[in-house]
Design a protein around this motif. Sequence first.
Motif, PDB file in Angstrom:
ATOM      1  N   VAL A  20      46.542  48.114  35.676  1.00 38.30           N
ATOM      2  CA  VAL A  20      46.573  48.978  36.858  1.00 38.30           C
ATOM      3  C   VAL A  20      46.687  48.156  38.151  1.00 38.30           C
ATOM      4  CG1 VAL A  20      45.325  50.731  38.190  1.00 38.30           C
ATOM      5  CG2 VAL A  20      45.270  50.792  35.688  1.00 38.30           C
ATOM      6  N   ILE A  21      45.732  47.279  38.380  1.00 37.16           N
ATOM      7  CA  ILE A  21      45.710  46.542  39.648  1.00 37.16           C
ATOM      8  C   ILE A  21      46.944  45.650  39.802  1.00 37.16           C
ATOM      9  CG2 ILE A  21      44.497  44.762  40.955  1.00 37.16           C
ATOM     10  CD1 ILE A  21      41.896  45.983  40.066  1.00 37.16           C
ATOM     11  N   ALA A  22      47.282  44.921  38.736  1.00 33.28           N
ATOM     12  CA  ALA A  22      48.427  44.002  38.799  1.00 33.28           C
ATOM     13  C   ALA A  22      49.652  44.567  38.109  1.00 33.28           C
ATOM     14  CB  ALA A  22      48.039  42.664  38.178  1.00 33.28           C
ATOM     15  N   ALA A  23      49.709  45.884  37.929  1.00 30.91           N
ATOM     16  CA  ALA A  23      50.811  46.492  37.164  1.00 30.91           C
ATOM     17  C   ALA A  23      52.170  46.236  37.799  1.00 30.91           C
ATOM     18  CB  ALA A  23      50.562  47.992  37.015  1.00 30.91           C
ATOM     19  N   ASP A  24      52.270  46.353  39.118  1.00 33.95           N
ATOM     20  CA  ASP A  24      53.563  46.158  39.790  1.00 33.95           C
ATOM     21  C   ASP A  24      54.051  44.724  39.622  1.00 33.95           C
ATOM     22  OD1 ASP A  24      53.585  48.773  40.567  1.00 33.95           O
ATOM     23  OD2 ASP A  24      52.846  48.387  42.606  1.00 33.95           O
ATOM     24  N   ILE A  25      53.166  43.763  39.821  1.00 34.08           N
ATOM     25  CA  ILE A  25      53.543  42.360  39.654  1.00 34.08           C
ATOM     26  C   ILE A  25      53.937  42.091  38.208  1.00 34.08           C
ATOM     27  CG2 ILE A  25      52.669  39.988  39.713  1.00 34.08           C
ATOM     28  CD1 ILE A  25      50.959  40.728  42.074  1.00 34.08           C
ATOM     29  N   ASP A  26      53.192  42.652  37.288  1.00 34.53           N
ATOM     30  CA  ASP A  26      53.467  42.441  35.871  1.00 34.53           C
ATOM     31  C   ASP A  26      54.795  43.064  35.470  1.00 34.53           C
ATOM     32  OD1 ASP A  26      51.952  41.028  33.781  1.00 34.53           O
ATOM     33  OD2 ASP A  26      52.172  42.901  32.660  1.00 34.53           O
ATOM     34  N   ALA A  27      55.144  44.180  36.087  1.00 32.45           N
ATOM     35  CA  ALA A  27      56.416  44.835  35.767  1.00 32.45           C
ATOM     36  C   ALA A  27      57.600  43.987  36.215  1.00 32.45           C
ATOM     37  CB  ALA A  27      56.471  46.209  36.433  1.00 32.45           C
ATOM     38  N   SER A  47      42.253  54.862  37.953  1.00 36.30           N
ATOM     39  CA  SER A  47      41.938  54.258  39.251  1.00 36.30           C
ATOM     40  C   SER A  47      40.766  54.945  39.943  1.00 36.30           C
ATOM     41  CB  SER A  47      43.169  54.293  40.159  1.00 36.30           C
ATOM     42  OG  SER A  47      43.632  55.629  40.319  1.00 36.30           O
ATOM     43  N   ASP A  48      40.409  56.141  39.485  1.00 28.30           N
ATOM     44  CA  ASP A  48      39.223  56.836  39.995  1.00 28.30           C
ATOM     45  C   ASP A  48      38.013  56.638  39.085  1.00 28.30           C
ATOM     46  OD1 ASP A  48      40.574  57.982  42.216  1.00 28.30           O
ATOM     47  OD2 ASP A  48      41.453  59.503  40.897  1.00 28.30           O
ATOM     48  N   ILE A  49      38.265  56.440  37.789  1.00 27.53           N
ATOM     49  CA  ILE A  49      37.173  56.336  36.814  1.00 27.53           C
ATOM     50  C   ILE A  49      36.567  54.939  36.764  1.00 27.53           C
ATOM     51  CG2 ILE A  49      36.526  56.595  34.384  1.00 27.53           C
ATOM     52  CD1 ILE A  49      38.898  58.527  34.089  1.00 27.53           C
ATOM     53  N   LEU A  77      31.490  45.619  44.547  1.00 28.96           N
ATOM     54  CA  LEU A  77      32.627  45.583  45.477  1.00 28.96           C
ATOM     55  C   LEU A  77      33.965  45.652  44.755  1.00 28.96           C
ATOM     56  CD1 LEU A  77      31.370  42.922  48.048  1.00 28.96           C
ATOM     57  CD2 LEU A  77      31.708  45.377  48.459  1.00 28.96           C
ATOM     58  N   LEU A  78      33.997  45.290  43.481  1.00 32.55           N
ATOM     59  CA  LEU A  78      35.228  45.424  42.704  1.00 32.55           C
ATOM     60  C   LEU A  78      35.711  46.876  42.665  1.00 32.55           C
ATOM     61  CD1 LEU A  78      34.724  43.036  39.646  1.00 32.55           C
ATOM     62  CD2 LEU A  78      36.592  42.946  41.302  1.00 32.55           C
ATOM     63  N   ALA A  79      34.792  47.798  42.874  1.00 33.84           N
ATOM     64  CA  ALA A  79      35.168  49.214  42.891  1.00 33.84           C
ATOM     65  C   ALA A  79      36.127  49.527  44.036  1.00 33.84           C
ATOM     66  CB  ALA A  79      33.914  50.084  43.001  1.00 33.84           C
ATOM     67  N   LEU A  80      36.160  48.665  45.063  1.00 35.27           N
ATOM     68  CA  LEU A  80      37.037  48.896  46.209  1.00 35.27           C
ATOM     69  C   LEU A  80      38.468  48.438  45.944  1.00 35.27           C
ATOM     70  CD1 LEU A  80      34.681  47.658  49.087  1.00 35.27           C
ATOM     71  CD2 LEU A  80      35.038  50.015  48.289  1.00 35.27           C
ATOM     72  N   ALA A  81      38.685  47.638  44.926  1.00 37.83           N
ATOM     73  CA  ALA A  81      40.019  47.109  44.630  1.00 37.83           C
ATOM     74  C   ALA A  81      40.813  48.130  43.828  1.00 37.83           C
ATOM     75  CB  ALA A  81      39.901  45.802  43.867  1.00 37.83           C
ATOM     76  N   GLY A  82      41.858  48.661  44.451  1.00 37.66           N
ATOM     77  CA  GLY A  82      42.696  49.639  43.786  1.00 37.66           C
ATOM     78  C   GLY A  82      44.016  49.038  43.345  1.00 37.66           C
ATOM     79  N   GLY A 105      47.362  47.359  43.195  1.00 43.89           N
ATOM     80  CA  GLY A 105      48.031  46.485  44.143  1.00 43.89           C
ATOM     81  C   GLY A 105      47.122  45.517  44.876  1.00 43.89           C
ATOM     82  N   ASP A 106      45.798  45.729  44.828  1.00 44.43           N
ATOM     83  CA  ASP A 106      44.867  44.840  45.525  1.00 44.43           C
ATOM     84  C   ASP A 106      44.540  43.627  44.653  1.00 44.43           C
ATOM     85  OD1 ASP A 106      44.727  46.576  47.706  1.00 44.43           O
ATOM     86  OD2 ASP A 106      43.082  47.720  46.815  1.00 44.43           O
ATOM     87  N   VAL A 107      45.577  42.889  44.307  1.00 47.11           N
ATOM     88  CA  VAL A 107      45.430  41.801  43.332  1.00 47.11           C
ATOM     89  C   VAL A 107      44.542  40.687  43.859  1.00 47.11           C
ATOM     90  CG1 VAL A 107      46.668  40.042  42.016  1.00 47.11           C
ATOM     91  CG2 VAL A 107      47.648  42.327  42.278  1.00 47.11           C
TER      92      VAL A 107
END
Length: 438
Positions: free
Chosen positions: A47-54, A189-191, A109-114, A116-118
């Motif tokens: 999820v967080i790094a999905a765009d970079i990984d794609a 991303s909400d759970i 604080l990791l809960a704040l990383a959505g 793209g917030d790699v």
Amino acid sequence: MNIVNRQNLWPPAGRKELLAWALYDFANSGYTTVVLTTIYSAYFVGVIAADIDARSAGTGTLLWALAVGLANFIVMISAPVIGAMADHRASKKVFLLVSSIGCVSATALLALAGPGDVWLAMSLVTLSATMFAAGENLIAAFLPELVPKENMGRMSGYGWSVGYFGGLLTLGCCLWIIYRGRQLGMADSDIIPITLLVTAGIFALTALPTFLCLRERALAQPKGEKISYIRVGFLRLRHTLQHALHFRDLFRFLLTLAVYQSGVSTVVVLAAIYAQEVMGFGRQELIVLIMVVNVTAAVGAFICGHLQDRIGSVPTLAMTLVLWIVAILAAFIATEQAQMWIAGNIIGVAMGASQAVGRALVSQFTPVDRSGEFLGLWGLVNRLSAIVGPISYGVVNYLTAGNHRQALLSTLMFFVLGLLLLARVNEKRGKTAALQAD
């Protein structure tokens, strides 16, 4: 002037204080289980790094490995010095509190990383993992103060056993949250941020008895007017290394530990990938396997902790390493999931046993007034192994064009070589050297 031990001033550690010590293992195990091993690692990549990984396949996994690897490196170079400082100031408990607050805060604080917030996520993972590892070393440093050497095995085993159940409890709570969230139509991303807050909360709540009941049993040594505590830490560490011959069995065992723990670290980090890629385990099956392995690891730690005090640490560890060899061979030849379940549970028993026995043996070779420093060396070796082991697996896997079986077979060598090196460790002489240095 040497540090004065408080064991003559304080009454011996009772059940309440021993339970408080073991509960810290319960508290911090949820962090490793949820953040480093199962839920958050997959969430970071998926999820967080999905765009970079794609855009570049495998980048997400690489970035995750770099974040955790950086934390291991930081702890590797700092742990013995921090331990020496804690010994000199008689402030292991203060350092433990700081590291615990750091790990709990960074996890929350990791809960704040959505998505793209790699870089935010990587920074917080590195911080939380560093603080976790520092706390792991510091809580271990209390063991030589709490029980006599002949009881350290079972006490270490109790701690690891309780710890595995702590990880199981936290993981179970988080899985329930994920299940309910998906029933309600919530996105990951909400759970997942909720599970991080729960993990941090359980850590903070269950660690409270440790700070309320655990006593510091040393008196600080004056540092002098023109020297900093950091320099004191380096000076104490240098003194220990200069007198390595006196602690020859400690250093021989640390070398042994560095070798076999590289194999343990490899299995911890990559066993789930092996089960998924080679044996065809799905995500749900993997989670169930990890939960069951936690139970068998707790059993292994409990049994071998008692066995260690009865027959000796070195013979018990030798049996454990043989069990590791059997487990790796069983996983290597497994062709069906049922066979992997058998191998996984043997791994669980061996994992719990080897971790409990290793910590206790270092504690038995440790002078009471230098427990922070010596257990810091234990932490250095563990962090080094956490870097060397998984990287070696990755290199072999790469050189064999993705052959996980060959990579797993290479891991077997760590346990075989560790068993051979263990034969050079004289347990009686190592304990005597620690007593003479007290």
